[in-house]
Scaffold this motif. Structure first.
Motif, PDB file in Angstrom:
ATOM      1  N   LEU A  57       0.867  -1.168   0.000  1.00 24.31           N
ATOM      2  CA  LEU A  57       0.000   0.000   0.000  1.00 24.31           C
ATOM      3  C   LEU A  57       0.908   1.222   0.000  1.00 24.31           C
ATOM      4  O   LEU A  57       1.882   1.278   0.742  1.00 24.31           O
ATOM      5  N   TYR A  59       1.656   5.243   0.556  1.00 22.91           N
ATOM      6  CA  TYR A  59       1.255   6.401   1.356  1.00 22.91           C
ATOM      7  C   TYR A  59       2.121   7.589   0.964  1.00 22.91           C
ATOM      8  O   TYR A  59       3.268   7.422   0.550  1.00 22.91           O
ATOM      9  N   PHE A  75      -3.241   7.690   2.417  1.00 22.93           N
ATOM     10  CA  PHE A  75      -3.281   6.524   1.546  1.00 22.93           C
ATOM     11  C   PHE A  75      -3.370   6.983   0.093  1.00 22.93           C
ATOM     12  O   PHE A  75      -4.177   7.842  -0.252  1.00 22.93           O
ATOM     13  N   PRO A  78      -3.158   0.878  -3.762  1.00 25.95           N
ATOM     14  CA  PRO A  78      -2.594  -0.464  -3.588  1.00 25.95           C
ATOM     15  C   PRO A  78      -1.917  -0.982  -4.854  1.00 25.95           C
ATOM     16  O   PRO A  78      -2.213  -0.531  -5.962  1.00 25.95           O
ATOM     17  N   GLY A 153      -0.079  -3.224   6.630  1.00 28.43           N
ATOM     18  CA  GLY A 153      -0.657  -2.233   5.747  1.00 28.43           C
ATOM     19  C   GLY A 153      -0.977  -0.882   6.353  1.00 28.43           C
ATOM     20  O   GLY A 153      -1.402   0.015   5.637  1.00 28.43           O
ATOM     21  N   THR A 170       6.018   2.842   0.935  1.00 23.95           N
ATOM     22  CA  THR A 170       5.157   1.680   0.725  1.00 23.95           C
ATOM     23  C   THR A 170       5.217   0.791   1.960  1.00 23.95           C
ATOM     24  O   THR A 170       6.239   0.741   2.641  1.00 23.95           O
TER      25      THR A 170
END
Length: 184
Positions: A57, A59, A75, A78, A153, A170
């Motif tokens: 994921l 960020y 966020f 993905p 995550g 990530t």
């Protein structure tokens, strides 16, 4: 001296233990696990496919909404491989927008309906309502997707401030994705 009356029950117990030790995760996960009420799929739907998403994921360090001096890891999206229960890749999950794509080319995007806690250090469990699929294949007819059994995550623990605004990181994660279709 071993009594034969004990030999059969002991042998049966050992055989059952050996079989349990070799049971595959797919055997144990053939039925969906219990989920929080908030992310239950409405009645009238059946489970069509189960996958395990493994990936990252993304960020980015950004100013919090409506502020100029407070920052947070936001966020971004993905990137994950969707595997069947035997570990074979059957699709991918990426975004934005959040997109689940089967190896057959069919894909869906979705809108979040609800979340439930995923446990310390794990992203939340989630229920999303799928938009109509693009292409025909496994994603055709998918109405809801649940994200459960999350591992990792969460946003990075590293500092996020004006000094590193725009920095990207990530975070590894894993989650089960359950795909639902309307019952016939």
């Amino acid at each position: 001296m071993i009594r034969t009356s004990l030999l059969i029950p002991v042998s049966a117990c050992l055989l059952l233990a050996a079989c349990a030790g070799t049971m595959h995760r797919s055997d144990m996960m053939s039925a969906p696990m219990p989920v929080a009420d908030a992310i239950k799929v409405p009645d009238g739907h059946k489970l069509a496919m189960q996958t395990v998403g493994v990936g990252e994921l993304r960020y980015e360090c950004r100013a919090k909404a409506n502020t100029t001096d407070q920052f947070e890891w936001a966020f971004v999206g993905p990137t994950a491989t969707l595997n069947d229960r035997s570990g074979k890749a059957v699709g991918k999950y990426y975004g934005p927008p959040a997109t689940w794509e089967s190896m057959d080319g069919s894909k869906v995007t979705a809108t979040q309906v609800a979340v439930a806690p995923g446990g310390d250090g794990n992203i939340p469990h989630q229920l999303v309502k799928a938009n109509p699929a693009v292409g025909s294949g496994m994603m055709s007819g998918v109405t809801y997707i649940q994200r459960v059994a999350t591992k990792g995550g969460v946003a990075p623990a590293a500092a996020c401030s004006a000094a590193n605004r725009g920095a990207a990181q990530t975070v590894r994660y894993q989650a089960d994705y359950l795909f639902w279709k309307a019952s016939a």
